[in-house]
Write a protein that holds these residues in place. Sequence first.
Motif, short mmCIF file in Angstrom:
data_model
loop_
_atom_site.label_atom_id
_atom_site.label_comp_id
_atom_site.label_asym_id
_atom_site.label_seq_id
_atom_site.Cartn_x
_atom_site.Cartn_y
_atom_site.Cartn_z
N SER A 305 12.31 1.11 8.97
CA SER A 305 13.42 1.65 9.74
C SER A 305 14.50 0.58 9.86
O SER A 305 14.21 -0.57 10.19
CB SER A 305 12.96 2.06 11.14
N PHE A 306 15.74 0.96 9.57
CA PHE A 306 16.85 0.02 9.65
C PHE A 306 18.07 0.77 10.16
O PHE A 306 18.06 2.01 10.29
CB PHE A 306 17.13 -0.60 8.28
N THR A 307 19.12 0.03 10.46
CA THR A 307 20.33 0.65 10.98
C THR A 307 20.85 1.68 9.97
O THR A 307 21.22 1.34 8.86
CB THR A 307 21.41 -0.40 11.25
N GLY A 308 20.82 2.92 10.38
CA GLY A 308 21.37 3.96 9.51
C GLY A 308 20.36 4.67 8.64
O GLY A 308 20.75 5.55 7.85
N GLY A 309 19.08 4.36 8.74
CA GLY A 309 18.17 5.08 7.87
C GLY A 309 16.72 4.65 7.94
O GLY A 309 16.34 3.73 8.68
N VAL A 310 15.92 5.33 7.13
CA VAL A 310 14.49 5.08 7.01
C VAL A 310 14.14 5.13 5.53
O VAL A 310 14.67 5.97 4.78
CB VAL A 310 13.65 6.12 7.78
N GLN A 311 13.27 4.23 5.09
CA GLN A 311 12.78 4.23 3.71
C GLN A 311 11.28 4.09 3.70
O GLN A 311 10.69 3.44 4.58
CB GLN A 311 13.39 3.08 2.91
N GLU A 312 10.65 4.71 2.70
CA GLU A 312 9.23 4.50 2.46
C GLU A 312 9.05 4.09 1.01
O GLU A 312 9.69 4.66 0.11
CB GLU A 312 8.43 5.77 2.76
N SER A 313 8.17 3.11 0.78
CA SER A 313 8.05 2.59 -0.58
C SER A 313 6.72 1.87 -0.76
O SER A 313 6.02 1.55 0.20
CB SER A 313 9.20 1.63 -0.89
N VAL A 314 6.41 1.59 -2.03
CA VAL A 314 5.28 0.75 -2.40
C VAL A 314 5.77 -0.17 -3.52
O VAL A 314 6.66 0.20 -4.30
CB VAL A 314 4.07 1.57 -2.87
N GLY A 315 5.23 -1.37 -3.58
CA GLY A 315 5.65 -2.28 -4.64
C GLY A 315 5.01 -3.63 -4.50
O GLY A 315 4.08 -3.83 -3.72
N GLY A 316 5.54 -4.56 -5.28
CA GLY A 316 5.00 -5.91 -5.20
C GLY A 316 5.34 -6.74 -6.42
O GLY A 316 6.02 -6.29 -7.35
N VAL A 317 4.87 -7.97 -6.38
CA VAL A 317 5.10 -8.93 -7.46
C VAL A 317 3.85 -9.76 -7.64
O VAL A 317 3.02 -9.92 -6.73
CB VAL A 317 6.29 -9.86 -7.15
N PHE A 318 3.70 -10.31 -8.84
CA PHE A 318 2.70 -11.33 -9.13
C PHE A 318 3.49 -12.59 -9.48
O PHE A 318 3.97 -12.75 -10.60
CB PHE A 318 1.80 -10.89 -10.28
N ASN A 319 3.65 -13.46 -8.50
CA ASN A 319 4.50 -14.65 -8.64
C ASN A 319 3.70 -15.85 -9.12
O ASN A 319 2.59 -16.10 -8.64
CB ASN A 319 5.14 -15.02 -7.30
#
Length: 554
Positions: A305-319
């Motif tokens: 949740s952020f100013t002005g909206g909502v997002q849902e996601s999945v992700g990542g990195v192998f650093n």
Amino acid sequence: MRPLIFLALFSAASVFAQPTINAGGIVNATGYQTTLAPDTVFVIFGSGMGPAALVAATAPNYPASLGGTSINFAPVAGKTPIAAKIVYSSAGQVAGLLPSSIVPGAYNVQVAFNGQFSASQPVTVVARSFGIATANSQGTGAAQVTIGNVNNGVSLVRLTGGTLAFNGLTWTLAPAHPGDTLVIWGTGGGADSQNDTGGTSGDQTAQGNFSVLVDGTAIMPLYSGASSGYPGLWQINFTLPPTIAADCFASLQVSAGGNLSNLASIAIAPAGQSSCSSQISTSTLNTLSNGGNIVMAGLTMQHLSFTGGVQESVGGVFNRYTSAEFLIPYSGPKLGLCTVLDQTYPKGGKEPSGPDALLDAGTLTISGPGITPAKTVSVFTGPSGPAYSTSFTVGTLVDGGTYTLSGAGGKDVGPFTVSATMPTSFAVTNLSALSTVNHAQALTINWNGSGFDQVIILIEAAATTSATHGIVVSCAVPASPGTYTIPAAAMAYLAPLAGTSGQVVINAGPNAGGVASAESATSTQVTPNLVAGGKVDFGAFTPTITYLVTAAIQ
């Protein structure tokens, strides 16, 4: 005894007709800060500044010209230029010694090679600007600190025990322990005319107002002065208090003349323990101690949740990191449950704690409540490698739902499967009060909810002029009692960025174990095999409910 501090990687470069100094390329040889002091060994990076093959002078009689190279510091006020002594010269890298007679002030620096002169570069000289020598010879990561009461001082503080053969000596490697007497090596302690020719005038602790800071604890040195034999080489001797807390990544800084050194780290183990921590495997600690590469899997599922909206996601990195890069976020100042990450680097340049590469784990799929059948996670490939990220329609993720992330395996990372559960609920109850952050005051965050046992709070800000200055205050706190106050001492680190816009990020999720930093955690929940051999060192799959607030830093 000469420690391993003036060793560097010398890169060959083509010799150009006119020498060139890189912008911001004049630095303290050990700490890599751009502010110099009298009796400092400094390094200049550029091109065409010397012969193709490195030429080195012999201490303590460094000449004013070597291999056709000379360096002048011209006072901006217009007085007579001051010639630096040359330690070594090569086309791409030159090292010199500032004489103790130089007066603090603003200077224009010019390199000459075989009668050709570079354009000048500005540099500031102050009374004292100490640089701690580090294992990677770049001013970051593990410090080159010796232990006076181990092997007659022929020792180096490292995460685990071992030995190192160098320069005809067998060095003992070991973590420090409470009560040990340690020696910090470096350059930039200040003027000492006797040291210009390899001598020393002795202790300057009181004169230079020297202090050693270990995890924020100020320690009065036993000795702060030039070391005989090598012009520009300084040592700071001090004793760890018997009550000092064990910490694999204890922050280390030296304050001299009111100026702080570069930030490095030392490993402190409990009395009688030969390895600094039981949370991290001995093999990984050895990799960190020996300067090897570290691979971290950061995999997340997020309701944001952020100013002005909502997002849902999945992700990542192998650093993939060098050990020094990986240690930077863990070795910052620690205040309460918070760690501070403070980095300054060239505009458009690589973040010092950023990874060298992102590794390929093949196709990732996510499944669980609201995501049936399983969905493939999108891949975005940039210059450093692939990153994984897929957004969902808001409302897809189910509070309290258990999700499974699987990797088929790619050219770098082998197959894996991991499951984790979303928090049931999470709300920050004083969210509206976080749009303004006062660096001079403690900051309290309040929340409620269930289905999570850890809250991560990040305050992030950055400003870019000729360089980028970024600061992150990172706090990993238990879910109960539903509130945490970031200490005023931690907030104070944001002072240089007052007047800028930053953000406050608060996320609730499961504690994956290990130690959290601003950028990663030492969890071993997800450690698949690497195609080239070995395993991912650290990794976690962390579902979170997150709030992001854009904040004015005051």
